[in-house]
Design an enzyme around this catalytic site. Structure first.
Site, PDB file in Angstrom:
ATOM      1  CB  SER A  35      -0.939   0.011   1.209  1.00  0.00           C
ATOM      2  OG  SER A  35      -0.213  -0.142   2.419  1.00  0.00           O
ATOM      3  CG  HIS A 184      -1.322   3.551   4.836  1.00  0.00           C
ATOM      4  ND1 HIS A 184      -2.178   2.949   5.726  1.00  0.00           N
ATOM      5  CD2 HIS A 184      -0.862   2.576   4.011  1.00  0.00           C
ATOM      6  CE1 HIS A 184      -2.246   1.657   5.455  1.00  0.00           C
ATOM      7  NE2 HIS A 184      -1.455   1.407   4.428  1.00  0.00           N
TER       8      HIS A 184
END
Length: 209
Positions: A35, A184
Site C-alpha cells: 500500500s 500510511h
C-alpha cells in the site's frame, strides 16, 4: 467469482495503464510493493510512484515509473505475483515490501526467505534492483526487532543490489506526515520520502544507463 488468471491479467493491464506517459526508449522503473506504493488513501497524482516520476523528470531522467503496488501485500503474496507482474517488462525494479509482515508479526525468517527468493529470481533475469528497507516496531520485542531489521542490509549485500535503508525515513511515527491511521503517509509525507531518497534513486538509474 472472477477467474484468478483473468484477475491477474486485469491487474497487469492496470499497472501498464497507470504508468506515466514516457518516451518509447525511456527506462522503465517498476515500484514493486504494498500500500505504500499503491497509494492507499491518496489519489494517483500524490501516490509515491507519480511523485517520484515527477521529481525524476524534473532532474532530467528519461524514465517511466510503473506503479506495481498492491495494498495488503506481504512478502509472501508479493513473491507469488512476481512472475506475472514482470510481464510489464521493467528495466529495473524498486522493492518496497515487508511492512505488512512486520505489522502482522510474521516470523522474520519467513520474510527473509521470501525476499531472498524474489531477489534471486530478479538476479536470474538480470534485472537491476533497488531494495528499500523496513524497520520493526520496538513493541514487537528486541529479539524480533534485531532479526527483522537485519534482513534488508544482509540481503542487499548478498545480492549486491542498491540499498535504501529505511523507506519511511523521517516519516514513520510523525503525525504531520501520516494519515489518521498513523501508518500510511499522507501526500506531504510521500513528498518527504521522495525527496529523501531522490539522490539515491538518481544514482541507481545513472548506473543502469
Amino acid at each position: 467469482m472472477i477467474n484468478i488468471s483473468i484477475s491477474r491479467a486485469l491487474i497487469a493491464c492496470i499497472f501498464m495503464l497507470t504508468g506515466s506517459a514516457a518516451h518509447a526508449d525511456a527506462l522503465r522503473l517498476m515500484i514493486f510493493g504494498d500500500s505504500l506504493v499503491a497509494g492507499y488513501g491518496l489519489d494517483r497524482v500524490t501516490a509515491f510512484p507519480r511523485q517520484l516520476q515527477s521529481r525524476l523528470t524534473a532532474k532530467g531522467f528519461d524514465v517511466e515509473v510503473i506503479n506495481a503496488g498492491v495494498s495488503g501485500d506481504t512478502t509472501s503474496s508479493g513473491k507469488s505475483r512476481l512472475d506475472w507482474t514482470l510481464a510489464n517488462t521493467p528495466d529495473a525494479i524498486m522493492i518496497v515490501l515487508g511492512g505488512n509482515d512486520m505489522l502482522r508479526g510474521v516470523d522474520p525468517s519467513v520474510t527473509r526467505r521470501n525476499l531472498d527468493e524474489i531477489l534471486s529470481a530478479l538476479t536470474d533475469r538480470n534485472i537491476p534492483v533497488m531494495l528499500c528497507g523496513m524497520l520493526a516496531s520496538p513493541n514487537l520485542g528486541a529479539d524480533y526487532q534485531a532479526e527483522f531489521d537485519s534482513i534488508y542490509p544482509e540481503l542487499a549485500a548478498k545480492y549486491d543490489v542498491a540499498f535504501y535503508p529505511f523507506f519511511l525515513e523521517g516519516v514513520a511515527l510523525e503525525p504531520k506526515f501520516n494519515q489518521p491511521d498513523g501508518i500510511h503517509p499522507n501526500a506531504i509525507g510521500v513528498r518527504k520520502i521522495v525527496l529523501g531518497m531522490l539522490d539515491d534513486v538518481g544514482k541507481f538509474l545513472t548506473e543502469i544507463r
